[in-house]
Design a protein around this motif. Sequence first.
Motif, short mmCIF file in Angstrom:
data_model
loop_
_atom_site.label_atom_id
_atom_site.label_comp_id
_atom_site.label_asym_id
_atom_site.label_seq_id
_atom_site.Cartn_x
_atom_site.Cartn_y
_atom_site.Cartn_z
N ALA A 1 0.84 -1.20 0.00
CA ALA A 1 0.00 0.00 0.00
C ALA A 1 0.87 1.24 0.00
O ALA A 1 1.98 1.24 0.54
N ASN A 2 0.34 2.29 -0.62
CA ASN A 2 0.98 3.60 -0.54
C ASN A 2 -0.06 4.69 -0.70
O ASN A 2 -1.21 4.43 -1.03
N HIS B 1 -11.41 3.04 -13.28
CA HIS B 1 -10.23 2.41 -13.87
C HIS B 1 -9.86 1.08 -13.21
O HIS B 1 -9.12 0.29 -13.81
N LEU B 2 -10.33 0.83 -11.99
CA LEU B 2 -9.86 -0.33 -11.24
C LEU B 2 -10.09 -1.67 -11.94
O LEU B 2 -9.27 -2.57 -11.84
N ASP B 3 -11.18 -1.81 -12.68
CA ASP B 3 -11.44 -3.09 -13.35
C ASP B 3 -10.63 -3.25 -14.64
O ASP B 3 -10.64 -4.30 -15.25
N GLN C 1 -1.56 -19.98 -9.83
CA GLN C 1 -2.91 -20.22 -9.33
C GLN C 1 -3.33 -19.20 -8.27
O GLN C 1 -4.06 -19.52 -7.33
N GLY C 2 -2.89 -17.97 -8.43
CA GLY C 2 -3.22 -16.92 -7.48
C GLY C 2 -4.13 -15.87 -8.07
O GLY C 2 -4.58 -15.97 -9.21
N LYS C 3 -4.38 -14.86 -7.25
CA LYS C 3 -5.23 -13.73 -7.65
C LYS C 3 -4.51 -12.45 -7.26
O LYS C 3 -3.82 -12.39 -6.24
N ILE C 4 -4.73 -11.41 -8.05
CA ILE C 4 -4.20 -10.09 -7.74
C ILE C 4 -5.37 -9.11 -7.82
O ILE C 4 -6.23 -9.23 -8.69
N SER C 5 -5.38 -8.17 -6.90
CA SER C 5 -6.47 -7.18 -6.89
C SER C 5 -5.93 -5.84 -6.41
O SER C 5 -4.83 -5.76 -5.86
N ALA C 6 -6.74 -4.83 -6.62
CA ALA C 6 -6.37 -3.47 -6.19
C ALA C 6 -7.59 -2.78 -5.60
O ALA C 6 -8.71 -2.97 -6.07
N LYS C 7 -7.33 -1.99 -4.58
CA LYS C 7 -8.33 -1.11 -3.98
C LYS C 7 -7.69 0.26 -3.89
O LYS C 7 -6.50 0.37 -3.59
N GLY D 1 -5.80 9.14 -1.59
CA GLY D 1 -5.68 8.40 -0.34
C GLY D 1 -4.76 7.22 -0.51
O GLY D 1 -3.70 7.32 -1.11
N VAL D 2 -5.19 6.07 -0.02
CA VAL D 2 -4.37 4.85 -0.03
C VAL D 2 -4.77 3.94 -1.19
O VAL D 2 -5.95 3.71 -1.42
N THR D 3 -3.77 3.42 -1.88
CA THR D 3 -3.96 2.39 -2.90
C THR D 3 -3.28 1.13 -2.39
O THR D 3 -2.13 1.18 -1.96
#
Length: 85
Positions: free
Chosen positions: A15-16, A25-27, A62-68, A73-75
Motif C-alpha cells: 500500500a501507498n 479504472h480499477l477493473d 494459481q493466485g489472484k491479484i487485486s487493487a483497492k 488516499g491509499v492504494t
Amino acid sequence: MTLKRQHHEIALSVANTGEGIGAEHLDKIFDRFYRTDPSRSRKHGGYGLGLAIAKAIVERHQGKISAKSVPNGVTTFTVQLPPEA
C-alpha cells in the motif's frame, strides 16, 4: 507491505498514498497497454504492461491479484497465493 497466511492462502499486500486510482479504472488496470491517463505518452508514462505482467505471473501460480484505491488516499495491491504455489 504485509505478508500473512489468510484462510489457507498466503496474502501479500503493498500500500501507498498518492493520487490514487479512480473507481472507473480499477477493473481495467490489469489489462495490457491500459493507462489511466490517456494523455500520457510512452515517453512519460510507461507502456501499460507492468500490472498485466504481474497478473500473468500471479495467475500462473494459481493466485489472484487485486487493487483497492481511494482517490487522494491509499492504494493497496494484494496478491493471494495458495500455500503450495
